[in-house]
Design a protein around this motif. Sequence first.
Motif, PDB file in Angstrom:
ATOM      1  N   ALA A 117      43.968  46.480  52.874  1.00 32.54           N
ATOM      2  CA  ALA A 117      44.100  45.030  53.047  1.00 32.54           C
ATOM      3  C   ALA A 117      45.089  44.512  52.029  1.00 32.54           C
ATOM      4  O   ALA A 117      45.224  45.057  50.926  1.00 32.54           O
ATOM      5  N   THR A 118      45.794  43.436  52.408  1.00 34.71           N
ATOM      6  CA  THR A 118      46.719  42.765  51.497  1.00 34.71           C
ATOM      7  C   THR A 118      46.243  41.344  51.281  1.00 34.71           C
ATOM      8  O   THR A 118      45.965  40.618  52.239  1.00 34.71           O
ATOM      9  N   VAL A 119      46.129  40.966  50.014  1.00 40.87           N
ATOM     10  CA  VAL A 119      45.606  39.648  49.660  1.00 40.87           C
ATOM     11  C   VAL A 119      46.499  39.003  48.621  1.00 40.87           C
ATOM     12  O   VAL A 119      47.238  39.678  47.899  1.00 40.87           O
ATOM     13  N   GLU A 120      46.417  37.670  48.542  1.00 35.04           N
ATOM     14  CA  GLU A 120      47.063  36.989  47.430  1.00 35.04           C
ATOM     15  C   GLU A 120      46.243  37.193  46.160  1.00 35.04           C
ATOM     16  O   GLU A 120      45.057  37.510  46.214  1.00 35.04           O
ATOM     17  N   ALA A 121      46.891  36.983  45.017  1.00 33.58           N
ATOM     18  CA  ALA A 121      46.285  37.351  43.742  1.00 33.58           C
ATOM     19  C   ALA A 121      45.001  36.601  43.437  1.00 33.58           C
ATOM     20  O   ALA A 121      44.133  37.107  42.718  1.00 33.58           O
ATOM     21  N   GLY A 122      44.829  35.391  43.977  1.00 40.20           N
ATOM     22  CA  GLY A 122      43.655  34.597  43.660  1.00 40.20           C
ATOM     23  C   GLY A 122      42.433  34.911  44.485  1.00 40.20           C
ATOM     24  O   GLY A 122      41.350  34.356  44.230  1.00 40.20           O
ATOM     25  N   LEU A 149      41.409  39.516  42.529  1.00 33.98           N
ATOM     26  CA  LEU A 149      41.990  40.848  42.654  1.00 33.98           C
ATOM     27  C   LEU A 149      43.286  40.983  41.852  1.00 33.98           C
ATOM     28  O   LEU A 149      43.601  42.068  41.360  1.00 33.98           O
ATOM     29  N   GLY A 150      44.011  39.879  41.711  1.00 34.36           N
ATOM     30  CA  GLY A 150      45.195  39.925  40.863  1.00 34.36           C
ATOM     31  C   GLY A 150      44.821  40.210  39.423  1.00 34.36           C
ATOM     32  O   GLY A 150      45.455  41.040  38.751  1.00 34.36           O
TER      33      GLY A 150
END
Length: 467
Positions: A117-122, A149-150
Amino acid sequence: MTAAPITRPRRSPSPALLKALTEVLGERLSTGAALCEQHGRDESWHPAAPPDAVAFARTTDEVAQVVRLCAAEKVPVIAFGTGTSLEGQVAALEGGVCLDLSGMDRVLSVNPADMDATVEAGVTRKTLNSHLRDSGLFFPIDPGADASLGGMAATRASGTNAVRYGTMRDSVLSLTAVMADGRIIRTRRRARKSAAGYDLTGLLVGSEGTLGIITEVTVRLAGIPEAVSAAVCPFPSLKAAVDTVIETIQHGVPVARIELLDATSMRAVNAYSKLSYAEAPTLFFEFHGSPAHVAEQAETVKALAGEHGGADFAWASQPEERSRLWQARHDAYYASLALRPGSKGWPTDVCVPISRLAQCITETEADLKDCSVPYALVGHVGDGNFHLVFMVDPERPDEVTEVEHFNTRMVDRAIALDGTCTGEHGIGYGKMAFMAAEHGEALGVMADVKRALDPDNILNPGKIVPV
């Protein structure tokens, strides 16, 4: 606390820079004292060092614009996720702009066939797992706090599942990051392996925002196990519990979690979470797999524990029971503080090779008999990592000095056993003093990398390596 961060000259933004940042962010730039104070502290004992302004970014392009504007004036930029770090990582030691990434909270893509999965840092770990609920997959890295996750990538976080699923170092496939000059890079593609060029992903994971600001993370996912079982088992001594852990690992039992709590931690957990376990050194286990495989693992571990006096297994097979059990473990920090109302937690951790774990813990236990400050011990002992939480009276500077002494002795012991000064808390500025002893000449190479990628030292200055 009476202790204070290292005094450094401030590099505050000029009125012109603040005006330019406002043109980019509008009302999402703040210089309010309360907000700056909040963004200059983490969950540790380390004193706050507030920035001059807080910028709330919502896109990678906005992050890049903020960094470029600050770079022009050589003003520091400190990335901020949820503020759950433990070694002063978010303290603005030279002032500057705190870049709050909590608004970058979109799950960008989930690829079930590729299990990533790809997510934004927040995006926080609980948010991602809630998003994955119907996919048959989950994100297994669990540091306890609902961290972003960032931030987890930046601090190379791990936690209770690391013995089976690894750490963030093992889980991150690719990153999007903004470098010190405002360039936006993607460190690699989604392929499971690559021999193409330098490992920029590995370089940025654990860099604590000193080499680049992570804005997107692509992570590996795991399949939700068919069967899960958990157990709690008390032991007559810490050594007996740790010897059980070592033999479990050496027998190749693929346990998902093995957590150690000392008698003080168990007393705290019982009082805080309304439980009634024995107030003795205790191991928390969790087993994942098929029903037959889980049963086999459990029987093997039960037999090993019995050889070391751990005979009274309490099982938690229902999801509600397991959730309560692991929530109690995650609350151990706050439970310990409740044993001494008004105290401030000083958490610290080390990690050693699993064969040296019993020696390190028993020598630390013996050493701490002379400590007047209350403490509790917990550990992700399946990978050789354990933590101490000292409950310090913030009005007693002598207690701070005493804990510094015992912390140094524990870290020196771990390094002498070929271990590390931090298994998962990271360095920040809190553990910089131990880096030379652990890394020797390699610390100079780290400083060279920092100077090459951030020549004006604007990215989270004063952390990890002295420049």
